[in-house]
Motif scaffolding. Structure first.
Motif, PDB file in Angstrom:
ATOM      1  N   LEU A 152      69.084 -80.412 -26.992  1.00  0.00           N
ATOM      2  CA  LEU A 152      69.924 -80.578 -28.178  1.00  0.00           C
ATOM      3  C   LEU A 152      69.924 -79.311 -29.033  1.00  0.00           C
ATOM      4  N   ALA A 153      68.759 -78.673 -29.139  1.00  0.00           N
ATOM      5  CA  ALA A 153      68.681 -77.428 -29.907  1.00  0.00           C
ATOM      6  C   ALA A 153      69.532 -76.344 -29.261  1.00  0.00           C
ATOM      7  N   GLN A 154      69.540 -76.271 -27.932  1.00  0.00           N
ATOM      8  CA  GLN A 154      70.393 -75.306 -27.247  1.00  0.00           C
ATOM      9  C   GLN A 154      71.863 -75.597 -27.523  1.00  0.00           C
ATOM     10  N   LEU A 155      72.224 -76.855 -27.499  1.00  0.00           N
ATOM     11  CA  LEU A 155      73.606 -77.231 -27.792  1.00  0.00           C
ATOM     12  C   LEU A 155      73.971 -76.864 -29.230  1.00  0.00           C
ATOM     13  N   GLN A 156      73.035 -77.043 -30.165  1.00  0.00           N
ATOM     14  CA  GLN A 156      73.298 -76.702 -31.561  1.00  0.00           C
ATOM     15  C   GLN A 156      73.544 -75.205 -31.718  1.00  0.00           C
ATOM     16  N   ARG A 157      72.755 -74.384 -31.030  1.00  0.00           N
ATOM     17  CA  ARG A 157      72.945 -72.935 -31.127  1.00  0.00           C
ATOM     18  C   ARG A 157      74.291 -72.524 -30.535  1.00  0.00           C
ATOM     19  N   MET A 158      74.719 -73.192 -29.482  1.00  0.00           N
ATOM     20  CA  MET A 158      76.032 -72.886 -28.920  1.00  0.00           C
ATOM     21  C   MET A 158      77.135 -73.240 -29.922  1.00  0.00           C
ATOM     22  N   LEU A 159      76.994 -74.375 -30.600  1.00  0.00           N
ATOM     23  CA  LEU A 159      78.014 -74.775 -31.575  1.00  0.00           C
ATOM     24  C   LEU A 159      78.052 -73.805 -32.753  1.00  0.00           C
ATOM     25  N   ASP A 160      76.896 -73.276 -33.145  1.00  0.00           N
ATOM     26  CA  ASP A 160      76.880 -72.291 -34.224  1.00  0.00           C
ATOM     27  C   ASP A 160      77.630 -71.024 -33.834  1.00  0.00           C
ATOM     28  N   MET A 161      77.556 -70.665 -32.539  1.00  0.00           N
ATOM     29  CA  MET A 161      78.294 -69.491 -32.076  1.00  0.00           C
ATOM     30  C   MET A 161      79.798 -69.763 -32.041  1.00  0.00           C
ATOM     31  N   MET A 162      80.178 -70.984 -31.694  1.00  0.00           N
ATOM     32  CA  MET A 162      81.594 -71.340 -31.564  1.00  0.00           C
ATOM     33  C   MET A 162      82.080 -71.915 -32.891  1.00  0.00           C
ATOM     34  N   ASP A 163      82.116 -71.108 -33.910  1.00  0.00           N
ATOM     35  CA  ASP A 163      82.499 -71.581 -35.237  1.00  0.00           C
ATOM     36  C   ASP A 163      83.996 -71.885 -35.278  1.00  0.00           C
ATOM     37  N   PRO A 164      84.387 -73.032 -35.803  1.00  0.00           N
ATOM     38  CA  PRO A 164      85.818 -73.377 -35.799  1.00  0.00           C
ATOM     39  C   PRO A 164      86.669 -72.464 -36.652  1.00  0.00           C
ATOM     40  N   SER A 165      86.096 -71.796 -37.617  1.00  0.00           N
ATOM     41  CA  SER A 165      86.877 -70.874 -38.434  1.00  0.00           C
ATOM     42  C   SER A 165      87.224 -69.605 -37.683  1.00  0.00           C
ATOM     43  N   MET A 166      86.618 -69.381 -36.539  1.00  0.00           N
ATOM     44  CA  MET A 166      86.852 -68.204 -35.697  1.00  0.00           C
ATOM     45  C   MET A 166      86.547 -66.912 -36.447  1.00  0.00           C
ATOM     46  N   SER A 167      85.735 -66.999 -37.461  1.00  0.00           N
ATOM     47  CA  SER A 167      85.471 -65.823 -38.279  1.00  0.00           C
ATOM     48  C   SER A 167      84.019 -65.401 -38.247  1.00  0.00           C
ATOM     49  N   GLN A 168      83.208 -66.095 -37.488  1.00  0.00           N
ATOM     50  CA  GLN A 168      81.800 -65.738 -37.457  1.00  0.00           C
ATOM     51  C   GLN A 168      81.625 -64.473 -36.627  1.00  0.00           C
ATOM     52  N   PRO A 169      81.129 -63.394 -37.204  1.00  0.00           N
ATOM     53  CA  PRO A 169      81.010 -62.147 -36.442  1.00  0.00           C
ATOM     54  C   PRO A 169      79.934 -62.256 -35.370  1.00  0.00           C
ATOM     55  N   LEU A 170      80.223 -61.605 -34.243  1.00  0.00           N
ATOM     56  CA  LEU A 170      79.253 -61.572 -33.157  1.00  0.00           C
ATOM     57  C   LEU A 170      78.241 -60.474 -33.417  1.00  0.00           C
ATOM     58  N   PRO A 171      77.060 -60.523 -32.771  1.00  0.00           N
ATOM     59  CA  PRO A 171      76.130 -59.400 -32.860  1.00  0.00           C
ATOM     60  C   PRO A 171      76.784 -58.102 -32.391  1.00  0.00           C
ATOM     61  N   LEU A 172      76.227 -56.968 -32.842  1.00  0.00           N
ATOM     62  CA  LEU A 172      76.858 -55.686 -32.591  1.00  0.00           C
ATOM     63  C   LEU A 172      77.035 -55.416 -31.100  1.00  0.00           C
ATOM     64  N   ASP A 173      75.990 -55.684 -30.314  1.00  0.00           N
ATOM     65  CA  ASP A 173      76.109 -55.381 -28.890  1.00  0.00           C
ATOM     66  C   ASP A 173      77.141 -56.290 -28.215  1.00  0.00           C
ATOM     67  N   MET A 174      77.200 -57.569 -28.635  1.00  0.00           N
ATOM     68  CA  MET A 174      78.190 -58.466 -28.050  1.00  0.00           C
ATOM     69  C   MET A 174      79.602 -58.062 -28.462  1.00  0.00           C
ATOM     70  N   GLN A 175      79.756 -57.647 -29.737  1.00  0.00           N
ATOM     71  CA  GLN A 175      81.075 -57.206 -30.184  1.00  0.00           C
ATOM     72  C   GLN A 175      81.506 -55.952 -29.435  1.00  0.00           C
ATOM     73  N   THR A 176      80.546 -55.053 -29.158  1.00  0.00           N
ATOM     74  CA  THR A 176      80.860 -53.847 -28.388  1.00  0.00           C
ATOM     75  C   THR A 176      81.292 -54.207 -26.971  1.00  0.00           C
ATOM     76  N   MET A 177      80.601 -55.181 -26.371  1.00  0.00           N
ATOM     77  CA  MET A 177      81.011 -55.621 -25.029  1.00  0.00           C
ATOM     78  C   MET A 177      82.409 -56.217 -25.061  1.00  0.00           C
ATOM     79  N   MET A 178      82.692 -57.046 -26.091  1.00  0.00           N
ATOM     80  CA  MET A 178      84.012 -57.648 -26.204  1.00  0.00           C
ATOM     81  C   MET A 178      85.089 -56.575 -26.343  1.00  0.00           C
TER      82      MET A 178
END
Length: 860
Positions: A600-626
């Motif tokens: 459940l904790a893993q699922l919660q962390r995934m939901l925090d990453m998939m924010d419905p506002s689509m405005s949550q910034p990714l970490p720098l390295d992930m944003q660079t990969m994107m």
């Protein structure tokens, strides 16, 4: 008397000495055998009994009685046989030689005789003649043989039966024959009491949340290492055999073990304070261990950064938590600041989430809380953050004082609904009738909210409830106001965002309900199954709405901070997600709540990453990969366009050369080729005359393509520099693609499109490989952040347990301790199975222990 100086008869004298020595050893062996054969076969008989473990069948008392009988027999045979042993004398040796050689008149004994009257010459001559005759008889000496006496002393040949019994014992005991004989000889050892191998078992079971394996100790296990036992561990002790009641010694204190029947005792307690454990029985110490009790340290929490307010008013808290075993829960409490004198209706918020952090690791989390729906939005509040471990130890952050963020709505109807909601929250009785009338007014203009039937019905319901609420009952009016406030918020969200925000909230509510059910000991399997079905439905609805919203934003050309839908669908595989939820339900049904809470904790962390506002910034390295993936895809598209254009130029040049070789200057070039590739006839040099064909080859101007190629190579170089600053591992294909672009540029600079094409094809190939590598790194990083991976099916071992994966493959559960065994581990398992088989055949062990071994063998 033989004369040592008689050189004439010296060989015969030496022969006599040799025969005497042989006779001595023969007589010695006979005497030794005669005095020890009963003792020998007595010992062989009892060794056979001990190797077959016949006395062990009757327990400790049977072993003690057998040992007493054995020792009594040794004493009897010592008195009867062994103490009569004597060394062979010279007379016995000579007499044995005379008998074995069939010599008459005892000549060897006569050689030792002396002349009593040596004074007479005749007597002396007669004596010497007799001596010479006896010496000549020494030539007939023969070595004596062993005399048979066993048949006389053992007429029934019991010795043969004992030896056969002994051979059977060796076959049964195998390589442990010596250990079994030693156990039979020493059932009681002075200084240590009853032998430890007789039956002492100690199981130390750490708490489930520690994730540590059970410690199993046997009485025969000897180790100088200090046992490290976590606090809260359970000790299960079993003692079998022995004389008297055993006691567990804890320093100076002692605890008696309970009698379990069949000469077995047991005790189950929690690991106490102290350093020593010992088992005493009949005032002897049967086993002892030194241990260290490891206390459970309280958890720790620090704020990695200041809190952030996202675009739609959500609050994100970058935190770092750590614990020696695991941080279990994160609790957020939101209360109104004391500086507020008057406030609208509303209650403090308490929300607990499962964390299940890895042990002894600084675990970074970024929980997101959406409190914009609370009626206190816009007022000063205090937020308290607290973590707890599995035994209730806590740690807190300093209270966070802030103004509770409000969400800013853009749709006019949504704005009006939020304004009415505020009025109703501040004055639930006074504003009820006024808000009801305003809602009725909105219903006159359904086009204002797109004619949405759900919105229409929601507004109608809210207006009716306020209209018919009783103003004289303040409590019921507040209850109605609370319900209408929640309904107006949901309606405003539907108008503003569609169904995505509501689907996200429903998913979090379903997850929270399931988490609360896990914490309740009264939750039944039927309730868990129902809640899991609700979670599945909420998850499916959320993912569907999320994909719709992302596709909508892409179609409208809006910026996508998160990954595109195609990449999201590759990372979140519905089949793998379904398997993940099935596994979580299986853990709940089996009672393994810790594993279920971790999932459940893993699922919660995934939901925090998939924010419905689509405005949550990714970490720098992930944003660079994107960004790198998007820019490489753009490079591939532009390079493909350049490749198509270069191929067209190569085709045109080849066609011109072929036409001129065939017809010279009598024909004009095919203009359709130029129209097909968008080229102007003026870019092509005039066809050479027939006499100049062999002097100058046909060329096409590709300088514009060279400029485009150099621009693409420059963009790739800049991308490599940016990736080098943010990433530890730059895809090798990017450097190879840059080299191929350099070769393509050189060929285009020489107006050689045919030489440029292979370089461009190789550059596209390397760029695609680099994009795939970045995508894999992004997926691995996302898995690290969320703690789960849904890019493939669940990996299970043969027992149905999730494991970390094969080799470098991360698998669905990267923290799992279960791994597919290699050759060394399989060999160790085989060794354990052989040990179980061997111990299951040791009859001196307690019945319940033997049955335990046999159950294990049947299972595996």
């Amino acid at each position: 008397m033989l004369d040592p100086l008689d050189f004439e008869n010296r060989p015969l004298i030496d022969r006599l000495g040799r025969k005497r020595r042989l006779s001595f050893f023969v007589l010695l062996l006979e005497q030794f055998s005669l005095c020890t054969w009963r003792v020998f076969f007595w010992a062989v008989l009892f060794c056979a009994l001990w190797m077959i473990q016949i006395p062990a069948i009757f327990g400790t008392y049977g072993s003690l009685i057998t040992l007493i009988i054995f020792l009594t027999g040794l004493g009897y045979f010592y008195k009867k046989d062994i103490r009569h042993f004597r060394w062979p004398g010279i007379k016995e040796i000579d007499r044995r030689l005379e008998k074995s050689s069939h010599l008459k008149h005892r000549p060897i004994s006569g050689l030792e005789d002396r002349l009593s009257n040596p004074g007479k010459a005749a007597t002396r001559e007669l004596w010497e003649e007799r001596t010479k005759h006896m010496v000549r008889g020494l030539k007939q000496l023969k070595a004596p043989g062993m005399m048979a006496f066993m048949a006389k002393n053992d007429p029934y040949a019991m010795r043969l039966a004992i030896m056969l019994f002994f051979i059977v014992g060796l076959a049964v005991s195998g390589p442990r024959w010596d250990e079994r004989i030693w156990n039979g000889l020493t059932p009681i050892t002075l200084g240590e009491g009853i032998k430890p191998a007789e039956g002492i078992s100690l199981w130390i079971t750490p708490p489930d949340y520690t994730g540590l394996d059970q410690i199993v100790l046997r009485g025969s296990d000897k180790s100088d290492d200090i046992l490290e036992i976590p606090a809260g561990s359970k000790i299960k002790l079993r003692v079998t055999g022995g004389l008297g009641q055993p006691y567990l010694m804890l320093g100076k204190d002692s605890l008696p073990l309970k009698h379990l029947g069949d000469d077995s005792y047991g005790l189950e307690i929690e690991v106490p304070e102290g350093e020593h454990l010992a088992i005493q029985q009949l005032y002897f110490t049967r086993a002892a261990w030194t241990y260290k009790r490891i206390p459970d340290s309280p958890p720790q929490i620090i704020a990695a950064q200041d809190h952030e307010v996202l675009e739609y008013g959500q609050i994100r808290l970058p935190l770092t938590v750590a614990d020696d075993y695991s941080v279990k829960d994160l609790t957020m409490t939101m209360r109104l600041d004391e500086v507020v004198e008057q406030s609208p209706i509303g209650d403090p918020v308490y929300e607990t989430r499962s964390i299940m952090s890895p042990p002894k690791t600084e675990f970074e989390i970024q929980p997101v809380y959406d409190l914009t729906a609370h009626s206190w939005a816009g007022l000063p509040v205090i937020i308290d953050i607290q973590i707890s471990d599995h035994i209730g130890q806590i740690d807190r952050l300093e209270p966070i004082k802030m103004q509770l963020p409000e969400r800013i709505f853009q749709h006019p109807v949504a704005k009006k609904l939020i304004e009415m909601r505020k009025q109703l929250a501040w004055e639930p009785q006074g504003a009820a009738r006024n808000v009801s009338l305003k809602l009725e007014t909105l219903l006159r203009y359904p086009k204002a909210f797109g004619g949405d039937l759900v919105v229409f019905l929601a507004i109608r319901t809210a207006a009716s409830r306020l209209h018919y609420s009783r103003s004289d009952d303040a409590e019921k009016t507040k209850q109605t106001a609370r319900a209408v406030i929640a309904l107006l918020w949901d309606t405003a969200l539907r108008i503003e965002d569609g169904n995505l925000t509501l689907a996200s909230r429903n998913l979090r509510d379903a997850q929270q309900a399931l988490e609360n059910a896990l914490k309740s000991p009264n939750t039944t399997n039927e309730e868990i199954s129902k809640l899991m079905n609700e979670l599945r439905s909420a998850m499916a609805e959320y993912l569907m709405e999320l994909q719709k919203e992302m596709q909508k934003r892409m179609a409208e050309g809006q910026q996508m901070p998160m990954m595109p839908p195609e990449m999201l669908s590759n990372i979140i595989d519905p089949e793998a997600l379904s398997s993940f939820l099935d596994q979580m339900e299986s853990q709940m049904m089996s009672g393994d709540k810790n594993a279920a809470q971790e999932m459940l904790a893993q699922l919660q962390r995934m939901l925090d990453m998939m924010d419905p506002s689509m405005s949550q910034p990714l970490p720098l390295d992930m944003q660079t990969m994107m960004d790198g993936i998007n820019e490489i895809q753009e490079l591939i598209d532009r390079q493909q366009e350049l490749l198509d254009q270069t191929r067209g130029q190569m085709e045109v040049a080849g066609a011109l050369e072929k036409q001129q070789q065939s017809y010279g200057d009598t024909l004009t070039p095919d203009m359709s080729l130029f129209e097909k590739w968008g080229m102007d006839w003026n870019e092509v040099p005039p066809p050479p005359r027939q006499k100049d064909i062999n002097k100058k080859p046909i060329t096409i101007n590709t300088q514009a393509n060279k400029i485009e190629q150099e621009a693409l190579r420059y963009i790739l170089g800049q991308l490599m520099l940016e990736a080098g600053e943010a990433l530890d591992d730059i895809p090798e294909g990017m450097a190879l693609a840059e080299q191929e672009m350099r070769g393509s540029s050189a060929a285009l600079g020489g107006n050689d499109p045919g030489g440029s094409v292979p370089h461009q094809e190789a550059a596209i190939k390397y760029l695609k490989e680099s994009m795939n590598q970045l995508s894999q790194q992004l997926m691995a990083r996302l898995q690290q952040v969320t703690g789960m991976s849904l890019s493939g099916g669940m990996s299970l071992d043969p027992l149905g347990r999730p494991y970390g994966g094969d080799g470098d493959r991360p698998g669905l559960f990267p923290g799992s301790r279960v791994k597919i065994p290699d050759a060394g581990e399989r060999k160790r398992v085989e060794k354990i199975l052989n040990l179980l088989r061997r111990r299951s055949g040791e009859l001196n062990r307690p019945d319940h222990e033997l049955e335990y071994y046999r159950r294990l063998l049947r299972q595996f």
